[in-house]
Write a protein that holds these residues in place. Structure first.
Motif, PDB file in Angstrom:
ATOM      1  N   SER A 294       0.838  -1.192   0.000  1.00 57.26           N
ATOM      2  CA  SER A 294       0.000   0.000   0.000  1.00 57.26           C
ATOM      3  C   SER A 294       0.875   1.245   0.000  1.00 57.26           C
ATOM      4  CB  SER A 294      -0.901  -0.002   1.232  1.00 57.26           C
ATOM      5  OG  SER A 294      -1.648   1.189   1.307  1.00 57.26           O
ATOM      6  N   ILE A 295       0.642   2.157  -0.930  1.00 57.97           N
ATOM      7  CA  ILE A 295       1.464   3.367  -0.994  1.00 57.97           C
ATOM      8  C   ILE A 295       0.645   4.641  -0.775  1.00 57.97           C
ATOM      9  CG2 ILE A 295       3.208   2.326  -2.494  1.00 57.97           C
ATOM     10  CD1 ILE A 295       1.906   3.808  -4.846  1.00 57.97           C
ATOM     11  N   LEU A 296      -0.669   4.553  -0.787  1.00 57.56           N
ATOM     12  CA  LEU A 296      -1.505   5.708  -0.457  1.00 57.56           C
ATOM     13  C   LEU A 296      -2.761   5.190   0.244  1.00 57.56           C
ATOM     14  CD1 LEU A 296      -1.648   8.806  -0.732  1.00 57.56           C
ATOM     15  CD2 LEU A 296      -2.965   8.471  -2.831  1.00 57.56           C
ATOM     16  N   PRO A 297      -2.607   4.733   1.485  1.00 54.63           N
ATOM     17  CA  PRO A 297      -3.748   4.138   2.204  1.00 54.63           C
ATOM     18  C   PRO A 297      -4.767   5.193   2.612  1.00 54.63           C
ATOM     19  CG  PRO A 297      -1.842   4.326   3.644  1.00 54.63           C
ATOM     20  CD  PRO A 297      -1.379   4.731   2.287  1.00 54.63           C
ATOM     21  N   GLY A 298      -6.011   4.763   2.740  1.00 56.25           N
ATOM     22  CA  GLY A 298      -7.049   5.648   3.259  1.00 56.25           C
ATOM     23  C   GLY A 298      -7.641   6.607   2.255  1.00 56.25           C
ATOM     24  N   VAL A 299      -7.137   6.584   1.023  1.00 55.63           N
ATOM     25  CA  VAL A 299      -7.674   7.461  -0.018  1.00 55.63           C
ATOM     26  C   VAL A 299      -8.241   6.575  -1.130  1.00 55.63           C
ATOM     27  CG1 VAL A 299      -7.216   9.305  -1.682  1.00 55.63           C
ATOM     28  CG2 VAL A 299      -5.959   9.240   0.496  1.00 55.63           C
ATOM     29  N   PRO A 300      -9.544   6.332  -1.150  1.00 56.88           N
ATOM     30  CA  PRO A 300     -10.120   5.509  -2.214  1.00 56.88           C
ATOM     31  C   PRO A 300      -9.698   6.029  -3.590  1.00 56.88           C
ATOM     32  CG  PRO A 300     -11.758   5.969  -0.540  1.00 56.88           C
ATOM     33  CD  PRO A 300     -10.569   6.809  -0.204  1.00 56.88           C
ATOM     34  N   ALA A 301      -9.138   5.145  -4.399  1.00 56.45           N
ATOM     35  CA  ALA A 301      -8.569   5.555  -5.681  1.00 56.45           C
ATOM     36  C   ALA A 301      -9.510   5.190  -6.824  1.00 56.45           C
ATOM     37  CB  ALA A 301      -7.207   4.894  -5.882  1.00 56.45           C
ATOM     38  N   SER A 302      -9.899   6.176  -7.593  1.00 54.05           N
ATOM     39  CA  SER A 302     -10.793   5.951  -8.730  1.00 54.05           C
ATOM     40  C   SER A 302     -10.058   5.951 -10.062  1.00 54.05           C
ATOM     41  CB  SER A 302     -11.880   7.034  -8.756  1.00 54.05           C
ATOM     42  OG  SER A 302     -11.297   8.329  -8.775  1.00 54.05           O
ATOM     43  N   ALA A 303      -8.830   6.503 -10.087  1.00 60.67           N
ATOM     44  CA  ALA A 303      -8.048   6.541 -11.333  1.00 60.67           C
ATOM     45  C   ALA A 303      -6.572   6.646 -11.003  1.00 60.67           C
ATOM     46  CB  ALA A 303      -8.479   7.727 -12.191  1.00 60.67           C
ATOM     47  N   ILE A 304      -5.723   5.963 -11.804  1.00 58.56           N
ATOM     48  CA  ILE A 304      -4.283   6.023 -11.588  1.00 58.56           C
ATOM     49  C   ILE A 304      -3.571   6.069 -12.939  1.00 58.56           C
ATOM     50  CG2 ILE A 304      -4.177   4.937  -9.318  1.00 58.56           C
ATOM     51  CD1 ILE A 304      -3.810   2.276 -10.611  1.00 58.56           C
ATOM     52  N   HIS A 305      -2.364   6.682 -12.923  1.00 57.76           N
ATOM     53  CA  HIS A 305      -1.619   6.822 -14.180  1.00 57.76           C
ATOM     54  C   HIS A 305      -0.134   7.016 -13.875  1.00 57.76           C
ATOM     55  CE1 HIS A 305      -0.718   8.067 -18.311  1.00 57.76           C
ATOM     56  NE2 HIS A 305      -0.015   9.064 -17.783  1.00 57.76           N
ATOM     57  N   PHE A 306       0.714   6.233 -14.551  1.00 56.41           N
ATOM     58  CA  PHE A 306       2.165   6.384 -14.441  1.00 56.41           C
ATOM     59  C   PHE A 306       2.664   7.446 -15.422  1.00 56.41           C
ATOM     60  CE2 PHE A 306       1.888   2.044 -12.740  1.00 56.41           C
ATOM     61  CZ  PHE A 306       2.809   2.085 -11.701  1.00 56.41           C
ATOM     62  N   THR A 307       3.693   8.185 -15.009  1.00 56.18           N
ATOM     63  CA  THR A 307       4.348   9.120 -15.919  1.00 56.18           C
ATOM     64  C   THR A 307       5.726   8.568 -16.302  1.00 56.18           C
ATOM     65  OG1 THR A 307       5.603  10.435 -14.307  1.00 56.18           O
ATOM     66  CG2 THR A 307       3.266  10.966 -14.600  1.00 56.18           C
ATOM     67  N   LYS A 308       6.332   9.138 -17.315  1.00 55.75           N
ATOM     68  CA  LYS A 308       7.657   8.702 -17.751  1.00 55.75           C
ATOM     69  C   LYS A 308       8.746   9.116 -16.763  1.00 55.75           C
ATOM     70  CE  LYS A 308       6.894   8.152 -22.664  1.00 55.75           C
ATOM     71  NZ  LYS A 308       7.487   8.284 -24.016  1.00 55.75           N
ATOM     72  N   GLU A 309       8.400  10.018 -15.838  1.00 54.93           N
ATOM     73  CA  GLU A 309       9.357  10.456 -14.814  1.00 54.93           C
ATOM     74  C   GLU A 309       9.292   9.575 -13.571  1.00 54.93           C
ATOM     75  OE1 GLU A 309       7.265  12.592 -16.427  1.00 54.93           O
ATOM     76  OE2 GLU A 309       8.863  13.234 -17.793  1.00 54.93           O
ATOM     77  N   ASN A 310       8.716   8.389 -13.696  1.00 55.58           N
ATOM     78  CA  ASN A 310       8.588   7.439 -12.600  1.00 55.58           C
ATOM     79  C   ASN A 310       7.768   8.000 -11.440  1.00 55.58           C
ATOM     80  OD1 ASN A 310       9.101   4.776 -11.735  1.00 55.58           O
ATOM     81  ND2 ASN A 310      10.693   5.465 -10.335  1.00 55.58           N
ATOM     82  N   LYS A 311       6.671   8.644 -11.817  1.00 50.50           N
ATOM     83  CA  LYS A 311       5.721   9.134 -10.838  1.00 50.50           C
ATOM     84  C   LYS A 311       4.369   8.481 -11.099  1.00 50.50           C
ATOM     85  CE  LYS A 311       8.056  13.584 -10.286  1.00 50.50           C
ATOM     86  NZ  LYS A 311       7.948  15.057 -10.430  1.00 50.50           N
ATOM     87  N   LEU A 312       3.559   8.425 -10.059  1.00 49.76           N
ATOM     88  CA  LEU A 312       2.224   7.852 -10.181  1.00 49.76           C
ATOM     89  C   LEU A 312       1.206   8.901  -9.782  1.00 49.76           C
ATOM     90  CD1 LEU A 312       0.584   5.199 -10.717  1.00 49.76           C
ATOM     91  CD2 LEU A 312       0.614   4.862  -8.233  1.00 49.76           C
ATOM     92  N   LEU A 313       0.279   9.201 -10.686  1.00 47.66           N
ATOM     93  CA  LEU A 313      -0.819  10.111 -10.376  1.00 47.66           C
ATOM     94  C   LEU A 313      -2.015   9.296  -9.916  1.00 47.66           C
ATOM     95  CD1 LEU A 313      -0.694  12.745 -13.257  1.00 47.66           C
ATOM     96  CD2 LEU A 313       0.378  12.832 -11.015  1.00 47.66           C
ATOM     97  N   VAL A 314      -2.647   9.742  -8.849  1.00 49.43           N
ATOM     98  CA  VAL A 314      -3.785   9.033  -8.265  1.00 49.43           C
ATOM     99  C   VAL A 314      -4.949   9.992  -8.108  1.00 49.43           C
ATOM    100  CG1 VAL A 314      -4.652   7.707  -6.307  1.00 49.43           C
ATOM    101  CG2 VAL A 314      -2.261   7.469  -7.000  1.00 49.43           C
ATOM    102  N   GLY A 315      -6.055   9.677  -8.762  1.00 50.38           N
ATOM    103  CA  GLY A 315      -7.285  10.417  -8.542  1.00 50.38           C
ATOM    104  C   GLY A 315      -8.091   9.694  -7.481  1.00 50.38           C
ATOM    105  N   GLY A 316      -8.457  10.414  -6.435  1.00 52.82           N
ATOM    106  CA  GLY A 316      -9.138   9.749  -5.327  1.00 52.82           C
ATOM    107  C   GLY A 316     -10.154  10.630  -4.647  1.00 52.82           C
ATOM    108  N   LEU A 317     -10.669  10.132  -3.529  1.00 58.96           N
ATOM    109  CA  LEU A 317     -11.702  10.828  -2.773  1.00 58.96           C
ATOM    110  C   LEU A 317     -11.287  10.948  -1.319  1.00 58.96           C
ATOM    111  CD1 LEU A 317     -14.871   9.039  -4.219  1.00 58.96           C
ATOM    112  CD2 LEU A 317     -14.242  11.422  -4.590  1.00 58.96           C
ATOM    113  N   GLU A 318     -11.299  12.182  -0.819  1.00 59.20           N
ATOM    114  CA  GLU A 318     -11.188  12.421   0.614  1.00 59.20           C
ATOM    115  C   GLU A 318     -12.505  13.088   1.014  1.00 59.20           C
ATOM    116  OE1 GLU A 318      -7.325  14.467   0.743  1.00 59.20           O
ATOM    117  OE2 GLU A 318      -6.433  12.580   1.461  1.00 59.20           O
TER     118      GLU A 318
END
Length: 398
Positions: A294-318
């Protein structure tokens, strides 16, 4: 000549076909585009035939009138009958001439072009950039939509219902269903296109299954699917992947994944790195999905996307919809500012321009689409409630 029969035939053949255009549902509107030209062409043909018959009838009756001897009472009666028949045929010829003009106009119209003049999204089933970063592709249930240079357009190709849509450096991979005019069979299994939808190459599981949960590495072309049911290549449900264009499949163990997957993404270049979003948060695997952490617990994730810069974008709900950027080298988390959307709405797909990491686009369940070119400092809405917005009508939100 039986004028009553002629008139009845005229009404059936010219008036009733128009009822075929009285569609009411979205599914029926899809069929309308397929039958439109045939009905218009058929109506034109029938109208022209009836026009010729009525004109011929007028000519014949005119000759008969001239030959009638009107000095006798019988001749006068026949002359009156012929003149009435001639009048009726003249009205019919006028009506068929009018219907010929109408159907002729209809055959010159392009209903698809008219529908495309206002571009919309019945559904949104994916999102991605072309490798040059100049075009955004979105599958919208009835084919693809493209955003480029501030303008929306519908590209060439059949209007397939793409699912599990994944853009890659030289085209896209997808699953889904064929469009109503296609000769392809349902469902797709897995297909790919190197000409952005003009043609499709069938890879595997054709006519067997439709993968809604599917993601492909942008550069590596590693394919991961969330299999919903056993099939000829997969004995069980769960996460499977292929590194050789579907020739062979391997099953991932998914150890450590504690919730039902809601979204899936594959690292653009590292075939063994995959992320899955769930209602309990975001999980990352670096061993082909065999183990997750788990790398972003407690935030329900509805969308995710990797970038070429080795980053992960997470769309979620708080308390509201949020967008996080996770640096996978340092695990540092950064919240990106996004426009406020409805509390009943959430991010569904995210994409980052492969040539400019500051340019991000996302879609939502309620079919809002926003784009930023400065990592969230300002956003432009390019679709609202499923209706496309060109740059000339753009709305910027800080």
């Amino acid at each position: 000549m039986n004028l009553r029969l002629f008139t009845l035939t005229f009404l059936i053949l010219t008036v009733l076909p128009l009822s075929a255009f009285a569609h009411g549902t979205e599914a029926e509107h899809q069929e309308e585009g397929l039958v439109y030209n045939k009905i218009a062409e058929g109506g034109l043909l029938i109208s022209v035939i009836l026009l010729l018959i009525s004109v011929a009838g007028i000519i014949v009756i005119s000759k008969q009138i001239k030959s009638v001897k009107v000095k006798s009472q019988k001749g006068q009666k026949k002359s009156r009958q012929l003149k009435r028949s001639s009048t009726i045929l003249k009205w019919i010829s006028a009506a068929t001439l009018l219907s010929s003009i109408i159907f002729g106009f209809m055959t010159t119209r392009n209903p698809d072009a008219e529908q495309e003049s206002t571009i919309g999204f019945q559904h949104i089933h994916g999102l991605g950039y072309t490798n040059d970063g100049k075009r955004i592709y979105i599958p919208a249930h009835d084919g693809l939509r493209v955003f480029s240079n501030g303008k929306w357009q519908i590209p060439e190709g059949e209007k397939h219902d793409y699912m599990g849509f994944s853009m890659v450096d030289d085209g896209f991979y997808s699953s889904g269903h064929p469009g109503p005019a296609s000769n392809l069979k349902n469902p797709f299994g897995i297909v790919k296109s190197k000409d952005l939808g003009k043609s499709l190459e069938i890879l595997d599981l054709y006519k067997e299954i439709d993968f809604h949960g599917m993601a492909v590495g942008y550069d590596s072309h590693a394919i991961y699917v969330l299999n919903p049911q056993p099939n000829s290549k997969m004995d069980d449900t769960g996460l499977y992947y292929t590194l050789d264009e579907t020739k062979t499949w391997s099953k991932s163990q998914m150890n450590g994944l504690t919730a039902q997957p809601a979204s899936i993404a594959v690292h653009p270049s590292d075939k063994k790195v995959i992320a899955i979003g769930t209602k309990e948060g975001t999980f990352l695997s670096t061993d082909f999905g065999n183990t997750f952490e788990s790398i972003l617990p407690g935030v329900p994730a509805s969308a995710i996307h990797f970038t070429k810069e080795n980053k992960l974008l997470v769309g979620g709900l708080e308390e509201e919809s949020v967008l996080y950027e996770i640096n996978l080298d340092t695990m540092e988390k950064n919240r990106i500012s996004i426009p406020k959307i409805s509390n009943e709405d959430a991010i569904t797909y995210i994409a980052v321009n492969p040539q400019n990491s500051s340019e991000i686009v996302f879609t939502s369940y309620e079919k809002q689409i926003y784009i930023t070119k400065d990592t969230g400092s300002s956003w432009t809405q390019i679709a609202k409630d499923g209706a496309a917005i060109d740059s000339k009508d753009k709305n910027e939100t800080n």
